[in-house]
Design an enzyme around this catalytic site. Structure first.
Site, PDB file in Angstrom:
ATOM      1  N   ARG A 167     -20.867 -26.753 -30.032  1.00  0.00           N
ATOM      2  CA  ARG A 167     -20.285 -25.574 -30.715  1.00  0.00           C
ATOM      3  C   ARG A 167     -19.099 -25.972 -31.588  1.00  0.00           C
ATOM      4  O   ARG A 167     -18.095 -25.270 -31.680  1.00  0.00           O
ATOM      5  CB  ARG A 167     -19.828 -24.525 -29.704  1.00  0.00           C
ATOM      6  N   SER A 239     -22.147 -15.589 -25.857  1.00  0.00           N
ATOM      7  CA  SER A 239     -21.303 -16.244 -24.846  1.00  0.00           C
ATOM      8  C   SER A 239     -19.845 -16.128 -25.273  1.00  0.00           C
ATOM      9  O   SER A 239     -19.498 -16.543 -26.378  1.00  0.00           O
ATOM     10  CB  SER A 239     -21.643 -17.731 -24.740  1.00  0.00           C
ATOM     11  N   GLU A 335     -15.393 -19.313 -26.714  1.00  0.00           N
ATOM     12  CA  GLU A 335     -16.350 -19.797 -27.700  1.00  0.00           C
ATOM     13  C   GLU A 335     -16.249 -18.921 -28.941  1.00  0.00           C
ATOM     14  O   GLU A 335     -16.531 -19.337 -30.054  1.00  0.00           O
ATOM     15  CB  GLU A 335     -17.754 -19.719 -27.082  1.00  0.00           C
TER      16      GLU A 335
HETATM   17  N1  EPU Z   1     -26.094 -18.839 -14.417  1.00  0.00           N
HETATM   18  C1  EPU Z   1     -25.594 -18.223 -13.293  1.00  0.00           C
HETATM   19  N2  EPU Z   1     -25.583 -16.846 -13.272  1.00  0.00           N
HETATM   20  C2  EPU Z   1     -26.059 -16.114 -14.307  1.00  0.00           C
HETATM   21  C3  EPU Z   1     -26.588 -16.742 -15.436  1.00  0.00           C
HETATM   22  C4  EPU Z   1     -26.581 -18.121 -15.488  1.00  0.00           C
HETATM   23  O1  EPU Z   1     -25.176 -18.844 -12.371  1.00  0.00           O
HETATM   24  O2  EPU Z   1     -26.007 -14.882 -14.200  1.00  0.00           O
HETATM   25  C5  EPU Z   1     -26.114 -20.326 -14.442  1.00  0.00           C
HETATM   26  C6  EPU Z   1     -27.426 -20.860 -13.916  1.00  0.00           C
HETATM   27  O3  EPU Z   1     -27.197 -22.021 -13.213  1.00  0.00           O
HETATM   28  C7  EPU Z   1     -28.204 -21.161 -15.188  1.00  0.00           C
HETATM   29  C8  EPU Z   1     -27.085 -21.652 -16.067  1.00  0.00           C
HETATM   30  O4  EPU Z   1     -25.973 -20.808 -15.749  1.00  0.00           O
HETATM   31  O5  EPU Z   1     -29.173 -22.125 -14.997  1.00  0.00           O
HETATM   32  C9  EPU Z   1     -27.389 -21.612 -17.535  1.00  0.00           C
HETATM   33  O6  EPU Z   1     -27.632 -20.276 -17.928  1.00  0.00           O
HETATM   34  P1  EPU Z   1     -28.324 -19.947 -19.317  1.00  0.00           P
HETATM   35  O7  EPU Z   1     -29.593 -20.670 -19.460  1.00  0.00           O
HETATM   36  O8  EPU Z   1     -28.337 -18.476 -19.500  1.00  0.00           O
HETATM   37  O9  EPU Z   1     -27.341 -20.618 -20.398  1.00  0.00           O
HETATM   38  P2  EPU Z   1     -25.775 -20.694 -20.565  1.00  0.00           P
HETATM   39  O10 EPU Z   1     -25.346 -22.105 -20.338  1.00  0.00           O
HETATM   40  O11 EPU Z   1     -25.079 -19.643 -19.773  1.00  0.00           O
HETATM   41  C10 EPU Z   1     -25.933 -21.423 -23.055  1.00  0.00           C
HETATM   42  C11 EPU Z   1     -25.385 -20.996 -24.382  1.00  0.00           C
HETATM   43  C12 EPU Z   1     -26.149 -19.783 -24.887  1.00  0.00           C
HETATM   44  C13 EPU Z   1     -27.619 -20.138 -25.004  1.00  0.00           C
HETATM   45  C14 EPU Z   1     -28.125 -20.561 -23.615  1.00  0.00           C
HETATM   46  C15 EPU Z   1     -29.552 -20.998 -23.616  1.00  0.00           C
HETATM   47  C16 EPU Z   1     -23.071 -21.663 -24.365  1.00  0.00           C
HETATM   48  C17 EPU Z   1     -21.639 -21.217 -24.332  1.00  0.00           C
HETATM   49  N3  EPU Z   1     -23.977 -20.710 -24.278  1.00  0.00           N
HETATM   50  O12 EPU Z   1     -25.629 -20.390 -22.123  1.00  0.00           O
HETATM   51  O13 EPU Z   1     -25.670 -19.508 -26.182  1.00  0.00           O
HETATM   52  O14 EPU Z   1     -28.376 -19.045 -25.476  1.00  0.00           O
HETATM   53  O15 EPU Z   1     -27.329 -21.676 -23.155  1.00  0.00           O
HETATM   54  O16 EPU Z   1     -29.667 -22.286 -24.107  1.00  0.00           O
HETATM   55  O17 EPU Z   1     -23.333 -22.861 -24.497  1.00  0.00           O
HETATM   56  C18 EPU Z   1     -24.003 -18.301 -27.355  1.00  0.00           C
HETATM   57  O18 EPU Z   1     -23.531 -19.379 -27.685  1.00  0.00           O
HETATM   58  O19 EPU Z   1     -23.498 -17.209 -27.738  1.00  0.00           O
HETATM   59  C19 EPU Z   1     -25.154 -18.257 -26.485  1.00  0.00           C
HETATM   60  C20 EPU Z   1     -25.669 -17.120 -26.021  1.00  0.00           C
END
Ligand code: EPU
Length: 339
Positions: A167, A239, A335
């Site tokens: 990012r 996010s 972010e």
């Molecule tokens: N998780 C939890 N509880 C929840 C949701 C997620 O514990 O309610 C944990 C789980 O372990 C899950 C992990 O978080 O496996 C990852 O969750 P998710 O796949 O939803 O991804 P994220 O890391 O929370 C990132 C990006 C998103 C992007 C997703 C999918 C960042 C800051 N965010 O989120 O990007 O869509 O991966 O690749 O890196 C954005 O930047 O605005 C955004 C939405």
């Protein structure tokens, strides 16, 4: 060419997905690079520090903007070159990102499909190095071109000079605040090259015997629609925090207390811990405070339930940050751009 109109005291409510009502002292819409020169020649960009916005999908306004807001509407997707195995496309920086992702998937140009449905513009995609489901914009960006609003100089940056990171890019540095990205060149593969490594995406596509690019785009869209709030309906900016990157020592220390903690090793060094997991552990998942809440299916997203102002959203985010810090000694970094 018509001169871009400089307006005064314009509400930014339609220009930010958090749905925060603030005003811009000056506001102009930019439809073509020529508009930038016209604004510069009229002295507008020198007089008022410009703030460049696309869809306003990654910004939290905490007060009125004193200065000039430039709303990017530079459109157009052009095919520059097609070789044996790749295609080079150039997009105007104001092109809606998902229109571009949909265009690529429709033409079977591989590389943008995992980034389907991310809100925002192509320009912001470069600034932010947007990423999702194991892919990021930097994987397909060839070069970024723009205009320095102080000098009027046009500059292009090859991918390797954009300093892309998680990012992050060169264009986030203060020195580039007055650099208006006008177009981006992308290199996409003509060979089917799907990336289904992200566990959730693998799961969503496992029932399809031979998934193609459109299946992947649809799967990504399905996951996003289920997990993330639609900014058209519920104010949010995706996010709110980045996923923190910690050292091996820190990860090991955390694992002693939280053996179930998910983590992901980064290619260089460091370990990414899902901020959503930490926020959930602190009891913030789906929690509401006045007009602010975290999204019940993804607590990394802060939502505006109605009339929240930027200061309230910021205070809510700080309360989350404080809880996470107190529990894990990890500081979550926003972010979203907070202004
Ligand atoms: N998780 C939890 N509880 C929840 C949701 C997620 O514990 O309610 C944990 C789980 O372990 C899950 C992990 O978080 O496996 C990852 O969750 P998710 O796949 O939803 O991804 P994220 O890391 O929370 C990132 C990006 C998103 C992007 C997703 C999918 C960042 C800051 N965010 O989120 O990007 O869509 O991966 O690749 O890196 C954005 O930047 O605005 C955004 C939405």
């Amino acid at each position: 060419m018509e001169k871009p109109l400089l307006r005064r005291n314009v509400s930014l409510l339609p220009y930010n997905t958090f749905g925060v009502d603030v005003t811009a002292e000056y506001f102009a819409t930019v439809h073509a690079p020529g508009d930038l020169y016209a604004l510069k020649d009229a002295g507008a960009t020198a007089e008022h520090a410009p703030l460049i916005i696309g869809k306003g999908s990654n910004i939290l306004f905490t007060g009125n903007v004193h200065g000039l807001v430039l709303h990017n509407r530079i459109e157009g997707i052009r095919l520059i070159e097609k070789t044996g195995d790749a295609v080079i496309l150039e997009t105007g920086s104001g092109v809606e990102w998902d229109r571009f992702a949909g265009y690529c998937a429709g033409h079977r140009y591989y590389g943008a499909e995992n980034l389907s449905l991310i809100p925002g513009t192509a320009g912001a995609a470069a600034v932010q190095n947007i990423g999702a489901y194991g892919a990021e914009a930097a994987d397909i960006i060839l070069s970024v071109t723009g205009v320095d609003l102080h000098t009027g100089e046009k500059r292009s940056f090859a991918n390797r000079d954009c300093r892309f990171g998680y990012r992050y890019s060169l264009f986030k540095m203060p020195a580039f605040r007055s650099f208006f990205i006008t177009s981006i060149r992308f290199r996409l593969s003509l060979h089917p090259r799907l990336n289904l490594s992200y566990p959730q995406l693998a799961e969503e596509t496992e029932h399809i015997p031979h998934p193609d690019i459109l299946d992947v785009r649809e799967a990504v869209m399905r996951i996003r629609r289920i997990k993330l709030p639609d900014p058209g309906q519920t104010g949010n900016a995706g996010s709110f925090f980045k996923n923190p990157v910690v050292s091996k020592e820190k990860r090991d220390k955390l694992l002693v207390d939280y053996p179930d903690m998910p983590w992901h090793a980064l290619p260089g060094e460091g370990f990414k811990i899902p901020a959503a997991w930490m926020i959930e552990k602190c009891g913030w998942k789906g929690k509401q405070s006045g007009p602010c809440a975290t999204w019940s299916r993804q607590p990394l997203v802060i939502v505006n339930l109605g009339q929240a102002n930027g200061k309230e959203i910021l205070a809510f985010s700080r309360a989350i940050q404080k809880s996470v810090y107190e529990r894990f000694a990890v500081l979550l970094e926003p972010e979203v751009l907070i202004l």
